[in-house]
Design a protein around this motif. Structure first.
Motif, PDB file in Angstrom:
ATOM      1  N   GLY A   5      -6.751  -3.913 -23.141  1.00  0.00           N
ATOM      2  CA  GLY A   5      -6.447  -4.538 -24.542  1.00  0.00           C
ATOM      3  C   GLY A   5      -4.896  -4.324 -25.142  1.00  0.00           C
ATOM      4  N   GLN A   6      -4.176  -3.554 -24.207  1.00  0.00           N
ATOM      5  CA  GLN A   6      -2.861  -2.998 -24.594  1.00  0.00           C
ATOM      6  C   GLN A   6      -1.948  -3.637 -23.466  1.00  0.00           C
ATOM      7  N   LEU A   7      -0.571  -3.841 -23.832  1.00  0.00           N
ATOM      8  CA  LEU A   7       0.546  -3.881 -22.966  1.00  0.00           C
ATOM      9  C   LEU A   7       0.496  -2.991 -22.200  1.00  0.00           C
ATOM     10  N   ALA A   8       0.611  -3.345 -20.709  1.00  0.00           N
ATOM     11  CA  ALA A   8       0.892  -2.287 -19.768  1.00  0.00           C
ATOM     12  C   ALA A   8       2.229  -2.553 -19.303  1.00  0.00           C
ATOM     13  N   ALA A   9       3.172  -1.549 -19.849  1.00  0.00           N
ATOM     14  CA  ALA A   9       4.493  -1.717 -19.373  1.00  0.00           C
ATOM     15  C   ALA A   9       4.879  -1.371 -17.820  1.00  0.00           C
ATOM     16  N   LYS A  10       5.432  -1.872 -17.253  1.00  0.00           N
ATOM     17  CA  LYS A  10       5.962  -1.705 -15.888  1.00  0.00           C
ATOM     18  C   LYS A  10       6.274  -0.059 -15.678  1.00  0.00           C
ATOM     19  N   ASP A  11       7.276   0.017 -16.330  1.00  0.00           N
ATOM     20  CA  ASP A  11       8.136   1.490 -16.469  1.00  0.00           C
ATOM     21  C   ASP A  11       7.074   2.516 -16.709  1.00  0.00           C
ATOM     22  N   ASP A  12       6.091   2.458 -17.461  1.00  0.00           N
ATOM     23  CA  ASP A  12       4.906   3.095 -17.929  1.00  0.00           C
ATOM     24  C   ASP A  12       3.984   3.522 -16.822  1.00  0.00           C
ATOM     25  N   LEU A  13       3.750   2.186 -16.313  1.00  0.00           N
ATOM     26  CA  LEU A  13       2.646   2.573 -15.101  1.00  0.00           C
ATOM     27  C   LEU A  13       3.388   3.065 -13.743  1.00  0.00           C
ATOM     28  N   MET A  14       4.728   2.618 -13.695  1.00  0.00           N
ATOM     29  CA  MET A  14       5.451   3.328 -12.614  1.00  0.00           C
ATOM     30  C   MET A  14       5.590   4.921 -12.575  1.00  0.00           C
ATOM     31  N   SER A  15       5.939   5.557 -13.919  1.00  0.00           N
ATOM     32  CA  SER A  15       5.942   6.637 -14.183  1.00  0.00           C
ATOM     33  C   SER A  15       4.629   7.457 -14.161  1.00  0.00           C
ATOM     34  N   GLU A  16       3.502   6.688 -14.414  1.00  0.00           N
ATOM     35  CA  GLU A  16       2.163   7.588 -14.396  1.00  0.00           C
ATOM     36  C   GLU A  16       1.641   7.625 -12.936  1.00  0.00           C
ATOM     37  N   VAL A  17       1.806   6.242 -12.347  1.00  0.00           N
ATOM     38  CA  VAL A  17       0.929   6.622 -10.881  1.00  0.00           C
ATOM     39  C   VAL A  17       1.997   6.978  -9.847  1.00  0.00           C
ATOM     40  N   TRP A  18       3.167   7.094  -9.952  1.00  0.00           N
ATOM     41  CA  TRP A  18       4.137   7.632  -9.136  1.00  0.00           C
ATOM     42  C   TRP A  18       5.019   8.764  -9.798  1.00  0.00           C
ATOM     43  N   ALA A  19       4.253   9.357 -10.593  1.00  0.00           N
ATOM     44  CA  ALA A  19       4.930  10.554 -11.333  1.00  0.00           C
ATOM     45  C   ALA A  19       5.683  11.565 -10.331  1.00  0.00           C
ATOM     46  N   GLY A  20       6.990  11.527 -10.797  1.00  0.00           N
ATOM     47  CA  GLY A  20       7.936  12.571 -10.109  1.00  0.00           C
ATOM     48  C   GLY A  20       8.457  12.154  -8.689  1.00  0.00           C
ATOM     49  N   THR A  21       8.213  10.785  -8.398  1.00  0.00           N
ATOM     50  CA  THR A  21       8.539  10.217  -7.247  1.00  0.00           C
ATOM     51  C   THR A  21       9.538   8.859  -7.335  1.00  0.00           C
ATOM     52  N   ILE A  22      10.433   8.742  -6.711  1.00  0.00           N
ATOM     53  CA  ILE A  22      11.230   7.551  -6.837  1.00  0.00           C
ATOM     54  C   ILE A  22      10.602   6.487  -5.725  1.00  0.00           C
ATOM     55  N   VAL A  23      10.601   5.369  -6.596  1.00  0.00           N
ATOM     56  CA  VAL A  23       9.749   4.392  -5.550  1.00  0.00           C
ATOM     57  C   VAL A  23      10.425   3.191  -5.915  1.00  0.00           C
ATOM     58  N   ASP A  24      10.493   2.296  -5.014  1.00  0.00           N
ATOM     59  CA  ASP A  24      10.988   0.787  -5.306  1.00  0.00           C
ATOM     60  C   ASP A  24       9.776  -0.009  -5.989  1.00  0.00           C
ATOM     61  N   GLU A  25      10.212  -0.827  -6.932  1.00  0.00           N
ATOM     62  CA  GLU A  25       9.186  -1.449  -7.917  1.00  0.00           C
ATOM     63  C   GLU A  25       8.078  -2.442  -7.021  1.00  0.00           C
ATOM     64  N   ASN A  26       8.804  -2.886  -5.870  1.00  0.00           N
ATOM     65  CA  ASN A  26       7.700  -3.502  -4.866  1.00  0.00           C
ATOM     66  C   ASN A  26       6.691  -2.898  -4.684  1.00  0.00           C
ATOM     67  N   ASN A  27       6.443  -1.483  -4.834  1.00  0.00           N
ATOM     68  CA  ASN A  27       5.419  -0.670  -4.588  1.00  0.00           C
ATOM     69  C   ASN A  27       4.028  -1.159  -5.596  1.00  0.00           C
ATOM     70  N   LEU A  28       4.786  -1.329  -6.869  1.00  0.00           N
ATOM     71  CA  LEU A  28       3.825  -1.596  -8.044  1.00  0.00           C
ATOM     72  C   LEU A  28       2.999  -2.898  -7.640  1.00  0.00           C
ATOM     73  N   ALA A  29       4.090  -4.096  -7.336  1.00  0.00           N
ATOM     74  CA  ALA A  29       3.481  -5.243  -6.842  1.00  0.00           C
ATOM     75  C   ALA A  29       2.493  -5.123  -5.817  1.00  0.00           C
ATOM     76  N   ALA A  30       2.844  -4.513  -4.760  1.00  0.00           N
ATOM     77  CA  ALA A  30       1.862  -4.199  -3.653  1.00  0.00           C
ATOM     78  C   ALA A  30       0.486  -3.568  -3.956  1.00  0.00           C
ATOM     79  N   GLN A  31       0.476  -2.589  -4.880  1.00  0.00           N
ATOM     80  CA  GLN A  31      -0.709  -2.005  -5.472  1.00  0.00           C
ATOM     81  C   GLN A  31      -1.560  -2.693  -6.145  1.00  0.00           C
ATOM     82  N   VAL A  32      -0.909  -3.744  -7.070  1.00  0.00           N
ATOM     83  CA  VAL A  32      -1.763  -4.786  -7.809  1.00  0.00           C
ATOM     84  C   VAL A  32      -2.360  -5.689  -6.761  1.00  0.00           C
ATOM     85  N   SER A  33      -1.517  -6.161  -5.595  1.00  0.00           N
ATOM     86  CA  SER A  33      -2.184  -7.032  -5.021  1.00  0.00           C
ATOM     87  C   SER A  33      -3.444  -6.403  -4.122  1.00  0.00           C
ATOM     88  N   ALA A  34      -3.418  -5.209  -3.898  1.00  0.00           N
ATOM     89  CA  ALA A  34      -4.509  -4.502  -3.292  1.00  0.00           C
ATOM     90  C   ALA A  34      -5.680  -4.410  -4.262  1.00  0.00           C
TER      91      ALA A  34
END
Length: 75
Positions: A46-75
């Protein structure tokens, strides 16, 4: 906030404590990051899920390419 015991949507159920996704009662193969992303989205229902928030939560403390987010959404 504690995760709910079970989250239901359509024919799917998520059992957070077992890190399990079910479709009509049958387990669905889902990687750890995809599961973490799904739980992050469920927490924001019910809320906006901002890309940066999702990246920092799911990949906390890790530097990853934004394509990882798209890949996990596809999964």
């Amino acid at each position: 906030m504690d995760a709910p015991a079970v989250v239901r949507f359509g024919a799917f159920e998520i059992v957070p404590r077992r890190r399990e996704l079910l479709f009509r009662g049958a387990p669905v193969a889902l990687g750890a990051r995809a599961f973490d992303l799904l739980m992050a989205l469920v927490a924001r229902r019910g809320q906006l899920a901002a890309k940066d928030d999702l990246m920092s939560e799911v990949w906390a403390g890790t530097i990853v390419d934004e394509n990882n987010l798209a890949a996990q959404v596809s999964a």
